[in-house]
Each structure stands twice: as structure tokens, then as C-alpha cells.
Design a protein around this motif. Structure first.
Motif, PDB file in Angstrom:
ATOM      1  N   LYS A 174       0.970  -1.208   0.039  1.00 25.54           N
ATOM      2  CA  LYS A 174      -0.111  -0.006  -0.040  1.00 25.54           C
ATOM      3  C   LYS A 174       0.869   1.318  -0.055  1.00 25.54           C
ATOM      4  O   LYS A 174       1.940   1.241   0.664  1.00 25.54           O
ATOM      5  N   LEU A 175       0.557   2.350  -0.517  1.00 23.55           N
ATOM      6  CA  LEU A 175       1.177   3.596  -0.711  1.00 23.55           C
ATOM      7  C   LEU A 175       0.603   4.670   0.316  1.00 23.55           C
ATOM      8  O   LEU A 175      -0.565   4.803   0.480  1.00 23.55           O
ATOM      9  N   MET A 176       1.506   5.359   0.966  1.00 26.75           N
ATOM     10  CA  MET A 176       0.947   6.297   1.863  1.00 26.75           C
ATOM     11  C   MET A 176       1.747   7.813   1.572  1.00 26.75           C
ATOM     12  O   MET A 176       2.959   7.756   1.494  1.00 26.75           O
ATOM     13  N   TYR A 177       1.196   8.707   1.470  1.00 29.28           N
ATOM     14  CA  TYR A 177       1.697  10.143   1.344  1.00 29.28           C
ATOM     15  C   TYR A 177       1.785  10.798   2.958  1.00 29.28           C
ATOM     16  O   TYR A 177       0.783  10.753   3.467  1.00 29.28           O
ATOM     17  N   PRO A 178       2.933  11.062   3.218  1.00 34.37           N
ATOM     18  CA  PRO A 178       3.234  12.164   4.234  1.00 34.37           C
ATOM     19  C   PRO A 178       3.021  13.370   4.226  1.00 34.37           C
ATOM     20  O   PRO A 178       3.043  14.075   3.062  1.00 34.37           O
ATOM     21  N   ILE A 198      -3.146   8.282   3.344  1.00 38.20           N
ATOM     22  CA  ILE A 198      -2.249   9.316   3.644  1.00 38.20           C
ATOM     23  C   ILE A 198      -2.127   9.343   5.365  1.00 38.20           C
ATOM     24  O   ILE A 198      -2.787   8.581   6.010  1.00 38.20           O
ATOM     25  N   MET A 199      -0.846   9.910   5.508  1.00 34.48           N
ATOM     26  CA  MET A 199      -0.707  10.270   6.786  1.00 34.48           C
ATOM     27  C   MET A 199      -1.456  11.277   7.506  1.00 34.48           C
ATOM     28  O   MET A 199      -1.413  12.574   6.900  1.00 34.48           O
ATOM     29  N   ILE A 200      -2.107  11.384   8.858  1.00 32.63           N
ATOM     30  CA  ILE A 200      -2.590  12.307   9.179  1.00 32.63           C
ATOM     31  C   ILE A 200      -1.887  12.990  10.234  1.00 32.63           C
ATOM     32  O   ILE A 200      -1.593  12.111  11.393  1.00 32.63           O
TER      33      ILE A 200
END
Length: 579
Positions: A389-393, A430-432
């Protein structure tokens, strides 16, 4: 005498102090005539070869004592000495400045170490110790200094040192060393990681402690709380001998649940996954019972180099992590989170007054689209080999999210055009960690598959307190009502849209926080590998329905201390796990 440091490896050690003093390697800086440069390079190369040979021997010793997974730390060290960028930089320095090999190696090492130590991420700062360890071994050979070994003793001792390198730690005899204490270091240093693997209690970060202890002093090391007692009274010694026996029993019980699901007494299941920085860490995470990876910090691939890692290099690293786990195990890869105070010399980033609020993470990537797309291609290609899975910071607005996804779509089109396989259903989240994102979570959730809450930054931004500033460290309050209400808001927004929320900040592995987060509806807890089994043991003692009531009560409270005291009182299982 009582000292308080950083609890690095759980357990209790009792025994006489043994002081390991550092050996200074005196480096003579001298000019090398042009006709002798080639000879100096050859001398450097020969000593590198000798250091690699020694590391191979230490690696084999570690494999026999601890297993193949722990031995891989030294594979990474060997790679440093085989890295053409690091070794090449030393040679170029030697030729450019016409200086001896010792001076060139020392200069390049200092550059690399300074870069790592100036980062805001603890994991990255601790990698400086690895560079020192590898470089120091070569320097001692160049200077003709014999390698220092840790002496045996007639009885188990508590080792005191300014620092212990990973190779020092690997050579510790568990029968002779009951525990160790160092002046510097943190929980993410390789020596601390290896101490946990070896079952050696350790406390680190006790400044100047080695100067305050005498050889033979009777010492107690509390690796759970970070306490060190020197020449304690009889009552304290008896108290800790009892704790030792209880801890051994707890560890034996935790080992039994390594492969069990993370489930509450009333059948509510969550995922316990790990935070890692490189493929080797994934091996340790799996060994400690992780169900997958909740945060792969990809910055490490970019650090300590003179240029960007290639797409293929990144692909291989991401693929290796995916293949460490079962095909269905989640592997969340965070896109590049660098910039500001996490420097890459080859990026030539401008110094900023407030790097935490500056040009970093997704902001940098959106302004460097080709850099970003190279990483996205590598991640997408690796997704064909596992549940990646991909996650944007650092997302602060929906515009940033849309820009990132637009670039992702472009990369997918490029791969489709070349018939390169990837998971077309790969989840994107996404990172919160920015309060603005938490406040509009109900809007952001419509365009993502999941959230992951990064509490380390969320706390500092919510409390307006730099977590690197000791003078305002009292405001680093993950249990502050404002922080908990933001977390609740994020989880609620996701749940109402049929999406899930995880957490990859330090709070996720905090035993006092777990009942609250569970009650708020957190689906995934990502933490250091060493925290996984205690967290699973606690979860198995909880009832989800009870934690929902507890969380509702906590959200009405006014102070962090009130909240922590209430949770510890209402959930006695926390103390049972801690012992």
C-alpha cells in the motif's frame, strides 16, 4: 545512587560494574606527494578488505549465536565498505586534497555522521553509530591499533560504556554480560535492537555515566523503566531479584502468542504491524510477531549517498520487504519524507528558520515530480509481489492529495504502456499528522483508501511545541485532550465512510494508550518490533465494549495526567503486562 535513562531492552540485570573505556585513535593528518597517491589508495583498499573479512567473521559468530536474521546487520555494514559511493568519496577526498587515507576517511565519515545526526527522526540519527562502527574499524587498521575486545569476567557483569557499536554488542557473551548501560544511544540503535534480540537488559542515553561508576560497584539495570541503581540497599536488590523471576515468566508467555491473532476477549480483531527503515528490519519485525508493516520509512534509501537511489534499487528494497511476509500481509510504504532538517547534500536544499513547518515530505515531492515519479514507479512495480500500500506523508490539503494522485495516475499509464505488471487495486492512503488534515478528514477520506495517524508530528503541531526542544518537552503530550479529540475525529470520519484508520506514531505501542485507541475504533497499530508481543498480550486481556466506554469517558477529561491515571486505574491489565 539512582540514574534515569532510556529503556532500550527489557529485563533486569544485577551484578558488578565493568567499565569499557574507549580507545582513542590518534589520526595524523599529513600531505601525500602526487607520486605516492596510488600507493595510499592501495593501502586504504587493503585495510578495507581486512575490515570486511573481520565483519564476515563477526557475522558468522552472530549467526551461530543469534540466528541468520540478526547476522544480517553485519551484511549491511559490509555493504557500506563495498559501497562505491562511500569508498569512492574517500578516494576522491584523498586525491583532491593530497592527504593520507586516515584523514580522508575521517573527513568523509564526519560528513556522513553529521548528516545523520542532524535529522529529526530518531531512527535516522541512530544510523550515525553504524557509520562510526564501520569507519572506526578501518581507521584502527590504518593506524595500526589492535581492535578492542570485551573482556570476560568470572561472573556476569553490567557493562558500562560511552557507546557500544553493533559489532561490540554482537560479541557480548550472554553468560558473562548481564546487562549494559551507555552514555549515548536510543531505542532504535542497532546495539539496542540486538540487545533486545539477545535478551540483554539495556539502558542508554545516560550522559557521563561511565565517569560516575567505579569498577566492581554493585549495579541494578531496569530495562523496562530506564532506571539504573548503583550500590543499592538490600531491600532494592531483593525487590529486583523478584522482578527478574516474574519477567522471565512473562517473556515465556509472550513467546507463546507470537503467531496468534491480535484479538480481544470479546472477539474484536485489529492488526499489530511494525515500523521499519530497511529490509533487514522487516525480518526482525516478523520474528517478533508482526502481522505486516505499517510504516516503511523510505528515507533511509536516500541517506548516506552522493546521488538518488535508482528506480531498480528502490524496487528491490520494497520487493524484499513484501517477500519477507506472507502474500496477503499488509506492507505500507511511505513516500519520501525528507527536506527541511533532514538533509540530502545532493538536493542542495536551502536552510530554513523552521524546518518542521517548511519544505519537506509531500511538498518537496510535488515540486520535484521526476524524483517523486521514480519512487512511485518502484513502489507500483513492487506491488505485484505482495500486498503493498502507498502512503503520502505531511498532507495538509485536498489539493496536495489530488496533485499526488495525478502523478500516480501518470506513472500507472507509463507502466501500462510498457506492459509492466503492478497491482491496479493498490490501496493509497495518507498520514494524518497536520491538524488541518485532521479537521477536514471527512473530506479527505472520500479520496483515499485509509488513514494512518502520525502522532509524533500531530502532537507537536497541535501543541505548537518543537519535539526536539528540551525546554518545551513538557508539552509533548500524546494524551492531551486536544490530541485525543483530533484522533477521534479522524477515526470517526474514516469509519463513517467505510474506511479504516491506523496509527504509526510512537503512541501506537504505548500500553496506556492502546485501550483508548482501541475504544476509539483504531484498526491498525504500527510500532517498534519489540513492542508487538506485549501489545498483543494486553489486547487479549481487554474487552472491546469496555474500551469504548473508557474512550468516551476519556474524551471528556481535561488534562493528560487525569487521563493516564484514569486509564491505569480502570485497566489493571496494563500493570500486569509491565510487571
Amino acid at each position: 545512587m539512582h540514574w534515569k535513562g532510556i529503556a532500550a531492552a527489557s529485563g533486569y540485570a544485577i551484578g558488578p560494574a565493568f567499565l569499557l573505556k574507549e580507545m582513542d585513535v590518534s589520526i595524523e593528518r599529513r600531505t601525500v606527494p602526487a607520486d605516492q597517491i596510488d600507493g595510499e589508495i592501495s593501502r586504504f583498499e587493503q585495510n578495507v578488505v581486512q575490515a570486511v573479512k573481520e565483519l564476515e567473521e563477526i557475522k558468522e559468530q552472530t549467526r551461530q549465536k543469534l540466528g541468520s536474521e540478526e547476522a544480517e546487520i553485519f551484511s549491511a555494514h559490509i555493504l557500506v565498505l563495498q559501497d562505491p559511493e562511500f569508498i569512492g568519496a574517500v578516494k576522491e577526498k584523498l586525491k583532491a586534497d593530497s592527504i593520507n587515507a586516515e584523514a580522508a576517511l575521517q573527513d568523509i565519515t564526519e560528513n556522513f555522521v553529521a548528516m545523520f545526526e542532524n535529522m529529526d527522526n530518531e531512527y535516522m540519527r541512530e544510523r550515525a553509530a553504524d557509520i562510526r562502527d564501520v569507519s572506526g574499524r578501518v581507521l584502527k587498521h590504518l593506524a595500526g591499533v589492535e581492535q578492542q575486545t570485551i573482556a570476560d569476567s568470572d561472573q556476569p557483569v553490567v557493562l558500562f560504556a560511552h557507546d557500544l557499536t553493533p559489532s561490540d554488542t554482537a560479541q557480548l557473551d550472554r553468560e558473562r554480560v548481564a546487562g549494559f548501560v551507555t552514555s549515548i544511544g536510543g531505542r532504535t540503535s542497532h546495539s539496542a535492537i540486538m540487545a533486545r534480540s539477545m535478551g540483554i537488559p539495556a539502558v542508554v542515553g545516560l550522559k557521563d555515566v561511565i565517569d560516575a561508576v567505579q569498577p566492581g560497584d554493585y549495579v541494578i539495570v531496569d530495562g523496562d523503566e530506564g532506571d539504573v541503581y548503583v550500590n543499592p540497599d538490600t531491600a532494592t536488590i531483593e525487590q529486583y531479584r523478584a522482578k527478574q523471576e516474574k519477567y522471565k515468566a512473562r517473556v515465556a508467555q509472550w513467546e507463546k502468542i507470537k503467531d496468534e491473532p491480535s484479538i480481544t476477549q470479546d472477539g474484536y480483531r485489529v492488526e499489530l504491524v511494525a515500523n521499519i527503515g530497511n529490509p533487514h528490519d522487516a525480518i526482525g519485525a516478523r520474528k517478533n510477531g508482526a502481522e505486516g508493516i505499517g510504516l516503511y520509512r523510505t528515507e533511509f534509501l536516500y541517506m548516506g549517498k552522493t546521488d538518488f537511489p535508482s528506480e531498480q534499487e528502490q524496487f528491490e528494497a520494497y520487493k524484499a520487504v513484501a517477500e519477507t511476509f506472507a502474500k496477503q500481509s499488509p506492507i505500507i510504504i511511505r513516500s519520501l519524507d525528507i527536506g527541511g532538517d533532514k538533509e540530502l547534500p545532493y538536493l542542495n536544499l536551502q536552510r530554513e528558520m523552521n524546518p518542521f513547518l517548511g519544505y519537506r515530505a509531500i511538498r518537496l515531492c510535488l515540486h520535484e515530480p521526476e524524483l517523486f515519479k521514480t519512487q512511485l514507479r518502484a513502489i507500483l512495480r513492487a506491488s505485484a509481489h505482495g500486498n503493498i500500500k502507498l502512503m503520502y506523508p505531511m498532507i495538509a490539503s485536498i489539493q496536495e492529495l489530488r496533485q499526488a494522485n495525478k502523478l500516480l495516475d501518470e506513472v500507472k499509464e507509463e507502466l501500462d504502456a510498457k506492459s509492466i505488471p503492478y497491482n491496479k487495486e493498490m490501496e493509497v492512503g495518507i498520514m494524518i499528522e497536520v491538524p488541518a488534515a485532521a479537521m477536514v478528514a471527512d473530506q479527505l477520506v472520500k479520496e483515499v483508501d485509509f488513514f494512518s495517524i502520525g502522532t509524533n508530528d500531530l502532537v507537536q503541531y497541535t501543541m505548537a511545541a518543537d519535539r526536539m526542544n528540551e525546554k518545551v518537552s513538557y508539552l509533548s503530550q500524546p494524551f492531551n485532550p486536544a490530541v485525543l479529540r483530533l484522533i477521534d475525529k479522524v477515526i470517526t470520519a474514516a469509519r463513517e465512510s467505510g474506511k479504516w484508520t491506523g496509527m504509526c506514531g510512537e503512541m501506537a505501542g504505548n500500553l496506556t494508550a492502546i485501550p483508548i485507541l482501541l475504544g476509539l475504533g483504531l484498526s491498525e497499530f504500527s510500532m517498534s518490533a519489540a513492542s508487538i508481543l506485549p501489545a498483543r498480550a494486553l489486547l487479549q486481556k481487554l474487552r472491546y465494549e469496555d474500551t469504548k466506554k473508557l474512550a468516551a469517558s476519556v474524551l471528556q477529561m481535561e488534562t493528560e495526567e487525569e487521563i493516564k491515571e484514569y486509564v491505569r486505574r480502570e485497566v489493571p491489565a496494563i500493570q500486569e503486562i509491565r510487571g
